[in-house]
Design a protein around this motif. Structure first.
Motif, mmCIF file in Angstrom:
data_model
loop_
_atom_site.group_PDB
_atom_site.id
_atom_site.type_symbol
_atom_site.label_atom_id
_atom_site.label_comp_id
_atom_site.label_asym_id
_atom_site.label_seq_id
_atom_site.Cartn_x
_atom_site.Cartn_y
_atom_site.Cartn_z
ATOM 1 N N TRP A 89 22.957 2.772 9.154
ATOM 2 C CA TRP A 89 22.748 4.147 8.713
ATOM 3 C C TRP A 89 22.048 4.981 9.773
ATOM 4 N N SER A 90 22.488 6.228 9.897
ATOM 5 C CA SER A 90 21.863 7.168 10.823
ATOM 6 C C SER A 90 21.944 8.570 10.245
ATOM 7 N N TYR A 118 20.442 3.337 16.762
ATOM 8 C CA TYR A 118 21.177 3.737 15.552
ATOM 9 C C TYR A 118 22.687 3.676 15.737
ATOM 10 N N SER A 163 19.079 0.831 8.582
ATOM 11 C CA SER A 163 18.979 1.511 9.876
ATOM 12 C C SER A 163 18.628 0.509 10.970
ATOM 13 N N GLU A 201 16.606 3.802 5.252
ATOM 14 C CA GLU A 201 15.839 3.719 6.486
ATOM 15 C C GLU A 201 15.289 2.311 6.712
#
Length: 388
Positions: free
Chosen positions: A92-93, A88, A82, A78
């Motif tokens: 990363w999501s 996003y 992210s 996160e």
């Protein structure tokens, strides 16, 4: 009602795709044609390509890293990987997308652009942050298990993009013969020059009662029914792993009903297995519009293993896949060819009861960005969502 019939999957050889002398109209019609198609069987909306140079090696190197990525510390994912600014669409999501009013926690994504770390112009990146995000890569000093991640991602993504460019030339030739007003070599040149290329490494977590209601009966438990909304989607196939160990699973260890499903032109749900040595390509709705319905997007979904399908096994099955979306600028106008009617574009694949009908989301000349905005609003009710 669904069935497994991968014998209907159209498979072509890379050398034929790469050749300008081979006519693939029959194969493309069988794979992508609509109700007006002259083929004897109903197209599945997907084509597989065998013997793509370096594809198998590149696929193995990249997809094998997905388990390690998905099991990094959530705080690191996160904080460092992210990208909320891009909504996003880079890095990363997990749990950011919604299914209705609930976060989708059944799968996680890692988005990246294999063509450019900083796509578009400075102005385009500022105006359209979701379309032209800068890449966010793992720091190999912090996560040495992902030391090869960036190179592996770019290598596979570039192969997948290049195959789409080659296939685009054959789609152009087919459309030029069928549609008055279609621009010669339009798609080939557009796919060759675009910087709007988005790879999506997907990790599907093991399903449990918290993720799905009655997984035994839910056909789209891992990804709900949808059409690809863009232009062309390249698929690297999939692999299954033990979520606890990351070890590859043999087909005998995976529910035979799990995997990709498509709706053919009659509306029947067909399970499709992409051969492990093949790259595949699907049509997006934008290309359906631009060809006047000569090629048609197909509703598809991913089904997870049925809960308790094998009472003798305690393996927690996860799935890994990698689609690559090759699109054009959000300002690109979605205009049908001069010789076509709205009915030509929308009468085939207009939802089939599984996705919002195209004629409710598109009007001639609207931009790609506005089309995505309308489409996501229809799917998810995200009235404030800006997909541009």
């Amino acid at each position: 009602m669904h069935s497994a019939d991968s014998s209907r999957l159209v498979v072509v050889d890379y050398q034929d795709v790469a050749s300008s002398k081979v006519n693939l109209s029959v194969q493309l019609e069988s794979a992508f044609g609509g109700l007006q198609s002259s083929t004897s069987s109903s197209p599945l909306g997907i084509i597989a390509i065998r013997n793509v140079p370096n594809f198998i090696d590149a696929k193995g190197k990249f997809l094998s890293l997905a388990h390690a990525l998905a099991h990094l510390e959530p705080e690191y994912l996160e904080t460092h990987l992210s990208d909320p600014k891009s909504m996003y669409n880079a890095g990363w999501s997990h749990g950011k997308e919604k299914l209705g009013d609930k976060p989708d926690v059944a799968k996680a994504s890692y988005y990246f652009n294999p063509i450019s770390d900083s796509p578009g112009t400075t102005e385009e990146r500022e105006r359209y942050p979701a379309s032209y995000p800068c890449n966010k890569w793992p720091n190999e000093d912090e996560v040495p298990q992902l030391k090869t991640f960036k190179d592996a991602a770019k290598t596979l993504g570039k192969i997948m993009h290049q195959v789409v460019v080659l296939l685009a030339k054959h789609i152009d030739a087919m459309a030029e013969r069928r549609v008055k007003g279609y621009t010669k070599n339009f798609l080939f040149e557009a796919m060759r020059k675009t910087e709007k290329v988005k790879g999506r490494l997907l990790y599907y977590y093991p399903l449990d009662e918290k993720c799905v209601d009655s997984a035994a009966a839910k056909e789209d438990s891992w990804i709900g029914w949808h059409n690809d909304s863009g232009f062309l989607t390249s698929l690297a196939g999939d692999l299954y792993v033990d979520d606890d160990t990351g070890q590859y699973l043999d087909a005998s260890e995976v529910d035979p009903e799990a995997g990709l499903y498509v709706a053919d032109r009659s509306g029947e749900s067909i399970q499709v297995t992409i051969p492990q040595d093949c790259l595949a390509v699907q049509i997006g709705e934008c290309l359906q519009i631009l060809t006047g319905g000569v090629v048609v997007a197909t509703p598809h979904c991913v089904r997870g293993p049925r809960l308790g399908w094998n009472p003798d096994s305690s393996i927690r099955v996860a799935r890994i896949s990698h689609p690559c979306f090759i699109d054009l600028k959000p300002t690109f106008p979605l205009t049908m060819p001069a010789g076509c009617s709205r009915e030509d574009v929308t009468r085939v694949g207009s939802g089939m009861g599984r996705v919002p009908p195209l004629d409710e989301r598109w009007h001639d000349g609207m931009t790609f960005g506005d089309f995505l905005h309308t489409t996501f609003s229809k799917y998810y009710g995200l009235k404030g969502f800006d997909a541009k």
